[in-house]
Design a protein around this motif. Sequence first.
Motif, PDB file in Angstrom:
ATOM      1  N   LYS A 144     -38.317  -8.843 -24.544  1.00 57.08           N
ATOM      2  CA  LYS A 144     -39.765  -8.715 -24.798  1.00 57.08           C
ATOM      3  C   LYS A 144     -40.397 -10.091 -24.659  1.00 57.08           C
ATOM      4  O   LYS A 144     -40.002 -11.019 -25.358  1.00 57.08           O
ATOM      5  N   SER A 202     -38.897   0.961 -23.502  1.00 62.48           N
ATOM      6  CA  SER A 202     -39.982   0.008 -23.286  1.00 62.48           C
ATOM      7  C   SER A 202     -41.316   0.712 -23.352  1.00 62.48           C
ATOM      8  O   SER A 202     -42.283   0.205 -23.927  1.00 62.48           O
ATOM      9  N   GLU A 206     -44.537   0.483 -26.239  1.00 59.04           N
ATOM     10  CA  GLU A 206     -45.983   0.371 -26.034  1.00 59.04           C
ATOM     11  C   GLU A 206     -46.753   1.279 -26.992  1.00 59.04           C
ATOM     12  O   GLU A 206     -47.814   0.922 -27.484  1.00 59.04           O
ATOM     13  N   GLU A 207     -46.168   2.432 -27.214  1.00 62.12           N
ATOM     14  CA  GLU A 207     -46.864   3.407 -28.051  1.00 62.12           C
ATOM     15  C   GLU A 207     -46.526   3.249 -29.530  1.00 62.12           C
ATOM     16  O   GLU A 207     -47.070   3.963 -30.367  1.00 62.12           O
TER      17      GLU A 207
END
Length: 214
Positions: A144, A202, A206-207
């Motif tokens: 990340k 991944s 994001e959510e």
Amino acid sequence: MKKISCNIIKDVLPLYLDDVVSEDTKNMVEEHLKSCESCRKEAVLLNEDLILPLGSGAQDAEIKTLKYLKKQFRNKKAVVSAVSVFLAFIIMLGTYALLVTPKLFIPYDSTCIKVEKIDEKLYARYIGSNLDGSVARNSFPLEKDGEKKDVTFFYIYKSPWSELRALLQKDTEDHLIFLGNADEIDEVYYGKFRIERPEELSADLEESELIWKK
Ligand SMILES: [Zn+2]
């Protein structure tokens, strides 16, 4: 054989026809009937009453019909109760499925979902009565922003049943969900990740919401 009076014969005729007389009486009656038309007629009449019992035949038929109807009724009753039991079962199953099965995602709320470190272990604490269950993923390395981090995901869910239960409950409940050893986790995300698809984590990231970091 001595001539026996018709009255005696007529007296014993019903017994003779019922075949409940001794052999001697039987012979006597038969001997008399050979030679006495009046008694013969009487015997025929009595016999008709016994053999052609229209009344009792009708009764038999009636009884048979009654028995048949009773049996049918019993069968129908059995079928009706079997169907009722089956329907009750289906309704219970349906109710169960509707109430218990749906896993309804509980959105993140910082006031009631917190991450806590207790004795070098990380826990998620949820304060609320409507919890049905939780899903947590063991920490795993994730790249990340050019950095590798050990992250873990978790989320909690409710069901209509747990909602209902919560409504009936006055006190709020305190739930602790174990996330892993604190030294193995850099970040904790809250979100409905797809545990079965690690390659999409991944996207899940994001959510998801970062709710704790070292
Ligand atoms: Zn006679």
